[in-house]
Design a protein around this motif. Structure first.
Motif, PDB file in Angstrom:
ATOM      1  N   PHE A  10       0.828  -1.195   0.000  1.00 64.04           N
ATOM      2  CA  PHE A  10       0.000   0.000   0.000  1.00 64.04           C
ATOM      3  C   PHE A  10       0.862   1.244   0.000  1.00 64.04           C
ATOM      4  O   PHE A  10       1.914   1.291   0.629  1.00 64.04           O
ATOM      5  N   GLU A  12       2.272   4.788   0.884  1.00 61.61           N
ATOM      6  CA  GLU A  12       2.292   5.681   2.030  1.00 61.61           C
ATOM      7  C   GLU A  12       1.673   7.007   1.603  1.00 61.61           C
ATOM      8  O   GLU A  12       1.522   7.293   0.422  1.00 61.61           O
ATOM      9  N   ARG A  13       1.318   7.845   2.540  1.00 63.76           N
ATOM     10  CA  ARG A  13       0.616   9.082   2.209  1.00 63.76           C
ATOM     11  C   ARG A  13       1.426   9.979   1.282  1.00 63.76           C
ATOM     12  O   ARG A  13       0.884  10.685   0.450  1.00 63.76           O
ATOM     13  N   ASP A 102      -4.015  12.953  -0.356  1.00 62.94           N
ATOM     14  CA  ASP A 102      -3.778  12.418   0.991  1.00 62.94           C
ATOM     15  C   ASP A 102      -5.043  11.880   1.632  1.00 62.94           C
ATOM     16  O   ASP A 102      -4.976  11.067   2.562  1.00 62.94           O
ATOM     17  N   GLU A 105      -8.731   6.931   0.630  1.00 67.12           N
ATOM     18  CA  GLU A 105      -8.759   5.816   1.568  1.00 67.12           C
ATOM     19  C   GLU A 105      -7.560   4.891   1.344  1.00 67.12           C
ATOM     20  O   GLU A 105      -7.157   4.639   0.203  1.00 67.12           O
ATOM     21  N   LYS A 106      -6.984   4.397   2.420  1.00 69.85           N
ATOM     22  CA  LYS A 106      -5.843   3.480   2.313  1.00 69.85           C
ATOM     23  C   LYS A 106      -6.290   2.038   2.132  1.00 69.85           C
ATOM     24  O   LYS A 106      -5.564   1.224   1.555  1.00 69.85           O
ATOM     25  N   ASP A 107      -7.468   1.706   2.624  1.00 69.22           N
ATOM     26  CA  ASP A 107      -7.970   0.340   2.498  1.00 69.22           C
ATOM     27  C   ASP A 107      -8.578   0.131   1.119  1.00 69.22           C
ATOM     28  O   ASP A 107      -9.279   1.008   0.588  1.00 69.22           O
ATOM     29  N   GLN A 108      -8.338  -1.049   0.560  1.00 63.99           N
ATOM     30  CA  GLN A 108      -8.906  -1.371  -0.748  1.00 63.99           C
ATOM     31  C   GLN A 108     -10.425  -1.484  -0.659  1.00 63.99           C
ATOM     32  O   GLN A 108     -10.972  -1.892   0.356  1.00 63.99           O
ATOM     33  N   ARG A 112     -12.163   3.678  -2.116  1.00 60.35           N
ATOM     34  CA  ARG A 112     -10.850   4.021  -2.661  1.00 60.35           C
ATOM     35  C   ARG A 112     -10.865   4.036  -4.191  1.00 60.35           C
ATOM     36  O   ARG A 112     -10.325   4.946  -4.819  1.00 60.35           O
ATOM     37  N   ASP A 141      -4.236  -0.603  -8.322  1.00 58.62           N
ATOM     38  CA  ASP A 141      -4.831   0.719  -8.516  1.00 58.62           C
ATOM     39  C   ASP A 141      -4.762   1.213  -9.958  1.00 58.62           C
ATOM     40  O   ASP A 141      -5.416   2.195 -10.309  1.00 58.62           O
TER      41      ASP A 141
END
Length: 380
Positions: A10, A12-13, A102, A105-108, A112, A141
């Motif tokens: 994943f 990072e920001r 930023d 969402e980080k989760d799939q 997102r 992605d």
């Protein structure tokens, strides 16, 4: 452009969020000054999602709070990703490019995915910068990101965009990853492009022929893969089946059942309009798939009008080349055999002139008849 990383982990920001100084300056110049969220005036836009409107003076801080509030009131996934996508678009329009990135969402998941589409469709970044971000993305992605990127352009711009130096550099990075990753990336790029074309086909049905011609060119250039192109043609080209055949007839078989199935559907579409003309088109085609095309045509025509199909062959047999005549007779024989009409299958097989093909067809009839008889004995 950024390195062709396509990370499996994943992001990072701060990963893949770099942009040129000029673009950052442009974003800073267009931002609305940040204020405390409790001091925000409740100015609303005309667009609402699930009854919740998005403020015209949205800020990143307010966006984060609004989304959390929205999630607490709306458990449906569709409402959530629609709202998140609308907020992403608004932030991009207001110039909050980095802040919008930023907030993804980080989760799939669907939230997102739709945020990525909205970001790449609306972010105030250059084509090179956007493609750079995609090149730094994780593999999963790329599909959504590229879909969003293509939404920035009208279909008539596709050729120009996809032949640009920026895009060619983007594709060139495929040589820097292992073959398995390259295949996945090519598939994701093709999928994203297919999504963009599909959306345009739904939105502008009056331009279907032009859009399918664009899709055909992109397929010939290897950017849009054949199964996706064939699917688009089969789904949207039925209004002009003979024009549709002109787009796909030269495509060589790739050994994929799906491509052959779609090709058969398009042959049937032609037969339903004008069967003799359709058969002539198939016979005039020098594609390696000609034999399977003839099989598909005979099967469809017999289903539509068995007598008409048989009469056409008998009336035109003398003018047909020997190979075409044999392939058609073999197709009729195979069709009859599949229906367990073995007597009729043998009669058709006897009309085949090529001794090798004739022997092969008769052997299949014998085997099918024996299997049928054995099955009947087992059920007694």
């Amino acid at each position: 452009m950024g390195g062709w990383v396509f990370r499996h982990d994943f992001l990072e920001r701060n990963t893949g969020s770099r942009s040129s100084e000029s673009s950052q300056k442009k974003d800073n110049d267009t931002k609305i000054p940040k204020v405390r969220t409790d001091d925000l005036p409740q100015k609303r836009s005309g667009a609402a999602v699930a009854g919740e409107e998005i403020p015209d003076d949205l800020t990143p801080a307010r966006a984060s709070l609004l989304f959390e509030e929205f999630k607490s009131k709306h458990p449906r996934d569709r409402d959530r990703f629609t709202f998140a996508s609308a907020m992403m678009k608004k932030l991009c329009e207001l110039g909050y490019t980095q802040e919008a990135w930023d907030l993804i969402e980080k989760d799939q998941g669907n939230v997102r995915n739709n945020q990525l589409i909205a970001f790449f469709a609306n972010a105030r970044l250059s084509q090179s910068e956007l493609l750079g971000k995609i090149s730094e993305s994780q593999l999963g992605d790329v599909h959504m990101s590229f879909s969003g990127f293509m939404e920035r352009f009208k279909p008539e711009q596709y050729d120009e965009i996809l032949s640009s130096s920026d895009f060619q550099i983007f594709l060139g990075r495929l040589d820097q990853v292992d073959p398995k990753a390259a295949r996945i990336l090519k598939n994701n790029i093709s999928s994203g492009l297919g999504n963009a074309i599909t959306k345009s086909l739904y939105e502008t049905p009056d331009k279907t022929n032009d859009l399918l011609k664009i899709a055909a060119r992109l397929n010939s250039e290897g950017i849009l893969d054949t199964p996706r192109f064939m699917d688009l043609a089969a789904r949207f080209g039925r209004g002009d089946p003979f024009g549709n055949w002109g787009l796909i007839s030269a495509i060589k078989p790739e050994g994929e059942d799906r491509v052959g199935e779609l090709r058969s559907h398009m042959i049937r579409d032609m037969l339903e309009v004008d069967a003799p003309k359709a058969f002539s088109k198939i016979l005039d085609n020098g594609n390696p798939a000609k034999a399977s095309d003839i099989n598909a045509a005979v099967g469809s025509w017999v289903n539509l009008d068995a007598r008409g199909a048989s009469d056409w062959f008998q009336q035109n047999r003398a003018t047909l080349g020997s190979k075409d005549s044999d392939l058609i007779a073999a197709a009729f024989s195979t069709y009859a055999g599949n229906l367990s009409e073995f007597s009729g299958a043998r009669q058709w097989a006897e009309q085949i002139r090529d001794p090798k093909l004739k022997a092969e067809v008769i052997q299949k009839i014998v085997e099918a008849a024996a299997a049928k008889e054995a099955q009947a004995l087992e059920t007694r």
